[in-house]
Design an enzyme around this catalytic site. Structure first.
Site, PDB file in Angstrom:
ATOM      1  CB  CYS A  36     -10.501 -13.926   4.332  1.00  0.00           C
ATOM      2  SG  CYS A  36      -9.514 -12.793   3.325  1.00  0.00           S
ATOM      3  CG  HIS A  67      -9.395 -13.107   9.995  1.00  0.00           C
ATOM      4  ND1 HIS A  67      -9.443 -14.203   9.152  1.00  0.00           N
ATOM      5  CD2 HIS A  67      -9.222 -12.024   9.193  1.00  0.00           C
ATOM      6  CE1 HIS A  67      -9.308 -13.800   7.900  1.00  0.00           C
ATOM      7  NE2 HIS A  67      -9.167 -12.481   7.898  1.00  0.00           N
ATOM      8  CG  HIS A 108      -4.912 -14.560   4.784  1.00  0.00           C
ATOM      9  ND1 HIS A 108      -5.859 -15.539   4.609  1.00  0.00           N
ATOM     10  CD2 HIS A 108      -5.619 -13.408   5.000  1.00  0.00           C
ATOM     11  CE1 HIS A 108      -7.059 -15.026   4.707  1.00  0.00           C
ATOM     12  NE2 HIS A 108      -6.941 -13.723   4.954  1.00  0.00           N
TER      13      HIS A 108
END
Length: 396
Positions: free
Chosen positions: A161, A292, A326
């Site tokens: 990520c 995040h 995401h």
């Protein structure tokens, strides 16, 4: 050393096919997370919410003039954002093909969105052999390199990520070390059975729209998209718009667990601390944190603890994953665009679906759109394997 500035941006996500469309959705609080799945085959299509780009793969090919066989959806999303970024930065053909122009891209899915086609190839289907060539991570950047005749440094990042945050950091370091004069940096990922099934096996997919930093969060929503930035030395961009400068970055790894951050938040804490040190800033200088904020139990609590440890009293913060889902390897680049929009437009975008603070931390993100004076924005990206990166963008 000249400041490294952003002169071009391009983005495609579940909330828009351009920077302007993404900005409009952020301002109005319009989410792109729906129970879709029409553009990728999955048993969860129509059952789980996704941040899906609402344009079909074949239409993308037509719009982009792609006629080659074996080109994946990941590559098409990357090409779409890449074209907008280089056009925005007014890069000429001569600059694109010059040896001092680099391309650093990121992905976690790459060509794995066509796993079924690859499987057919390996079992004697010679008519679709091109999918073997497009299966690896590098295929996305190799296509961009070939299409635009890029002769400078080309590299692909895959650190889960944090992938495109590391691509941005690496691109900046290429310029600072004299290995490039301009760098196109970013990332792309598409929705695929491979990732949907993998994340579902981890039991971290939510059956509702994700709710970052909420006490009752149930998990994340996967999304897809791409974003690219053009980085240049300030001295080289006279007459161009400078959206922001990339003033700092930090990377750390807490090496705690393959898919979880350490409970103390060692990696996130060190990444943020290192970014501040690199930018020669104090915690109090940060006006906003693009967190995040995945909506998972582990990430949001750990990130909250790390921010509290470093900042004490936090500046405004929010996660934009309630808009896009995401997007894995593309997430850092997409959120870098949003962070730059925070600075360029002097405004904050809401953390969607927030209702109640996490009991152990009590932090409340920004939940409504508002104008705000912003000079420095920190953007956090914390990946599987503990690979954590924080970027700091500053007003140019």
């Amino acid at each position: 050393m000249d400041r490294i500035v952003v002169t071009g941006m391009g983005v495609i996500s579940a909330i828009g096919l351009s920077v302007a469309e993404n900005h409009a959705a952020l301002v109005t609080g319009k989410t792109g997370i729906i129970k879709g799945g029409g553009n990728f085959p999955s048993r969860y299509a129509g059952l789980l919410p996704f941040g899906e780009v609402l344009i079909g793969t074949e239409e993308l090919k037509t719009r982009l003039g792609v006629t080659e066989s074996g080109i994946t959806r990941t590559t098409l999303l990357a090409l779409h954002a890449f074209k907008e970024a280089i056009g925005d930065a007014q890069l000429t053909d001569e600059q694109l093909t010059a040896g001092d122009t680099a391309l650093i891209g990121a992905t976690t899915v790459g060509g794995m969105c066509l796993t079924d086609e690859l499987y057919a190839n390996t079992h004697g289907d010679t008519e679709n052999i091109e999918y073997v060539k497009s299966f690896d991570y590098a295929s996305v950047n190799l296509y961009l390199q070939k299409r635009y005749h890029i002769t400078g440094v080309v590299n692909t990042m895959n650190t889960a990520c944090s992938s495109s945050a590391n691509a941005i950091m690496y691109g900046c370091r290429l310029i600072k070390n004299g290995l490039a004069n301009r760098v196109i940096v970013g990332g792309a990922d598409s929705l695929a059975k491979f990732t949907v099934n993998g994340f579902n096996a981890l039991r971290i997919l939510s059956d509702e729209a994700c709710a970052p930093f909420d006490q009752n969060r149930k998990g994340l929503n996967l999304g897809e998209g791409a974003a690219f930035l053009v980085l240049e030395k300030e001295a080289d961009v006279k007459g161009k718009k400078m959206y922001a400068c990339l003033s700092g970055y930090g990377n750390a790894n807490d090496a705690y667990h393959p898919s979880s951050l350490s409970p103390e938040g060692d990696g996130p804490y060190l990444a943020m601390k290192n970014a501040l040190s690199n930018a020669k800033l104090n915690p109090a200088d940060i006006d906003f944190i693009n967190a995040h904020g995945t909506g998972t139990e582990n990430n949001d609590e750990v990130e909250s603890r790390a921010m509290l440890s470093l900042f004490g009293t936090l500046p405004n913060f929010a996660s934009t994953k309630g808009f896009t889902g995401h997007t894995l390897g593309a997430a850092s680049a997409i959120e870098a665009v949003y962070s730059i929009l925070n600075i360029d437009k002097q405004e904050l975008y809401p953390n969607l679906n927030f209702g109640q603070p996490i009991a152990d931390t009590g932090l409340e993100p920004v939940i409504t759109y508002k104008a705000s004076a912003i000079k420095h924005v920190m953007s956090n990206s914390f990946g599987f394997g503990g690979n954590c990166t924080s970027l700091i963008f500053s007003k140019a």
